[in-house]
Scaffold this motif. Sequence first.
Motif, PDB file in Angstrom:
ATOM      1  N   ASP A  98       0.847  -1.193   0.000  1.00  0.00           N
ATOM      2  CA  ASP A  98       0.000   0.000   0.000  1.00  0.00           C
ATOM      3  C   ASP A  98       0.885   1.248   0.000  1.00  0.00           C
ATOM      4  O   ASP A  98       0.992   1.950   1.003  1.00  0.00           O
ATOM      5  CB  ASP A  98      -0.922  -0.013   1.226  1.00  0.00           C
ATOM      6  N   PRO A  99       1.544   1.539  -1.141  1.00  0.00           N
ATOM      7  CA  PRO A  99       2.522   2.626  -1.166  1.00  0.00           C
ATOM      8  C   PRO A  99       1.924   4.007  -0.908  1.00  0.00           C
ATOM      9  O   PRO A  99       2.616   4.893  -0.433  1.00  0.00           O
ATOM     10  CB  PRO A  99       3.139   2.531  -2.562  1.00  0.00           C
ATOM     11  N   GLN A 100       0.658   4.202  -1.195  1.00  0.00           N
ATOM     12  CA  GLN A 100       0.056   5.511  -0.933  1.00  0.00           C
ATOM     13  C   GLN A 100      -0.060   5.778   0.558  1.00  0.00           C
ATOM     14  O   GLN A 100       0.048   6.913   0.987  1.00  0.00           O
ATOM     15  CB  GLN A 100      -1.324   5.601  -1.570  1.00  0.00           C
ATOM     16  N   ARG A 101      -0.282   4.730   1.328  1.00  0.00           N
ATOM     17  CA  ARG A 101      -0.457   4.903   2.759  1.00  0.00           C
ATOM     18  C   ARG A 101       0.866   5.272   3.418  1.00  0.00           C
ATOM     19  O   ARG A 101       0.930   6.176   4.224  1.00  0.00           O
ATOM     20  CB  ARG A 101      -1.026   3.626   3.371  1.00  0.00           C
ATOM     21  N   GLY A 102       1.918   4.568   3.087  1.00  0.00           N
ATOM     22  CA  GLY A 102       3.229   4.871   3.637  1.00  0.00           C
ATOM     23  C   GLY A 102       3.320   4.633   5.132  1.00  0.00           C
ATOM     24  O   GLY A 102       2.531   3.900   5.717  1.00  0.00           O
ATOM     25  N   CYS A 103       4.277   5.272   5.751  1.00  0.00           N
ATOM     26  CA  CYS A 103       4.512   5.182   7.186  1.00  0.00           C
ATOM     27  C   CYS A 103       3.840   6.387   7.850  1.00  0.00           C
ATOM     28  O   CYS A 103       4.093   7.529   7.460  1.00  0.00           O
ATOM     29  CB  CYS A 103       6.026   5.196   7.453  1.00  0.00           C
ATOM     30  N   LEU A 104       3.007   6.146   8.836  1.00  0.00           N
ATOM     31  CA  LEU A 104       2.299   7.237   9.491  1.00  0.00           C
ATOM     32  C   LEU A 104       3.266   8.227  10.128  1.00  0.00           C
ATOM     33  O   LEU A 104       3.019   9.436  10.140  1.00  0.00           O
ATOM     34  CB  LEU A 104       1.308   6.695  10.529  1.00  0.00           C
ATOM     35  N   LEU A 105       4.379   7.743  10.636  1.00  0.00           N
ATOM     36  CA  LEU A 105       5.366   8.627  11.247  1.00  0.00           C
ATOM     37  C   LEU A 105       5.978   9.571  10.201  1.00  0.00           C
ATOM     38  O   LEU A 105       6.107  10.778  10.439  1.00  0.00           O
ATOM     39  CB  LEU A 105       6.451   7.786  11.922  1.00  0.00           C
ATOM     40  N   VAL A 106       6.337   9.041   9.052  1.00  0.00           N
ATOM     41  CA  VAL A 106       6.868   9.870   7.965  1.00  0.00           C
ATOM     42  C   VAL A 106       5.790  10.836   7.485  1.00  0.00           C
ATOM     43  O   VAL A 106       6.055  12.029   7.277  1.00  0.00           O
ATOM     44  CB  VAL A 106       7.383   8.995   6.795  1.00  0.00           C
ATOM     45  N   ASN A 107       4.561  10.334   7.336  1.00  0.00           N
ATOM     46  CA  ASN A 107       3.465  11.192   6.894  1.00  0.00           C
ATOM     47  C   ASN A 107       3.250  12.356   7.865  1.00  0.00           C
ATOM     48  O   ASN A 107       3.066  13.500   7.451  1.00  0.00           O
ATOM     49  CB  ASN A 107       2.169  10.390   6.767  1.00  0.00           C
TER      50      ASN A 107
END
Length: 191
Positions: A98-107
Motif C-alpha cells: 500500500d505505497p500511498q499509505r506509507g509510514c504514518l510517522l513519515v506522513n
Amino acid sequence: MARPREFDTDLAVERAMALFWRQGHHATPVPQLTALLGIGSGSLYAAFGSKDGLYAQVLKRYCEGLIADLEHNLRTGSDIRTALRCLMLAMVTADAADPQRGCLLVNATTERAAHDGTVEQVRTAMTAMESVLTETLERARVRGELSSEHSPVEMARFLTTFVQGIHVMSQARADRVFLESAITAALRALD
C-alpha cells in the motif's frame, strides 16, 4: 453531573488511525471522523479535546506499536545483520502492499512539520527507535557481531535515518530491487 462516555475511545483511536493514515490530518474533516466513529462532535471534543487531540492519540498509539514491534523483531535471537535485513525487508513488503499509505510517522513529519506537538511526538519516537537500536547493537558488539570500532549510538542514528528513508523511497515507488540493494549497502556499514 457529566454523562458517562458511550463509546470506546480505544476503538475510536484505531478507527481514526486508519482514516488519518489514508488521508492525512488536513484532508480529514471532523464530520468525516464523527461519522466514522458514530459519535457527535461534542463527544469527540469531550474525549479528545479537538481533532488535533485525537490525531495526537493516534500518533501516540502508532508510535508505541512501532517501537514494540521493533523491540520484538530485534530480539529474535538472529545475528544483527539477519535481524535487521528481515526487519527492513518486511517494511519494504508492507510499504509495497500500500505505497500511498506509507509510514504514518513519515506522513506526520512531512504533513505537520509546523505543528510543535506533532514534531515533538515524532522526535520522541525517533529517540525511542534509536535507543532500541543502540541496545541491540551493543548486544551485537558483545557477541562479536559488530566491530568495536563502531559506535552503537552512531550506527543506531544511521539506521534510524535509513529506515525512514526506506519508507520515503517506497512511497516514491522505488522498486524492490532498488530497495534491497540499498539495504545491502546499509548493512555493510556494520562491517
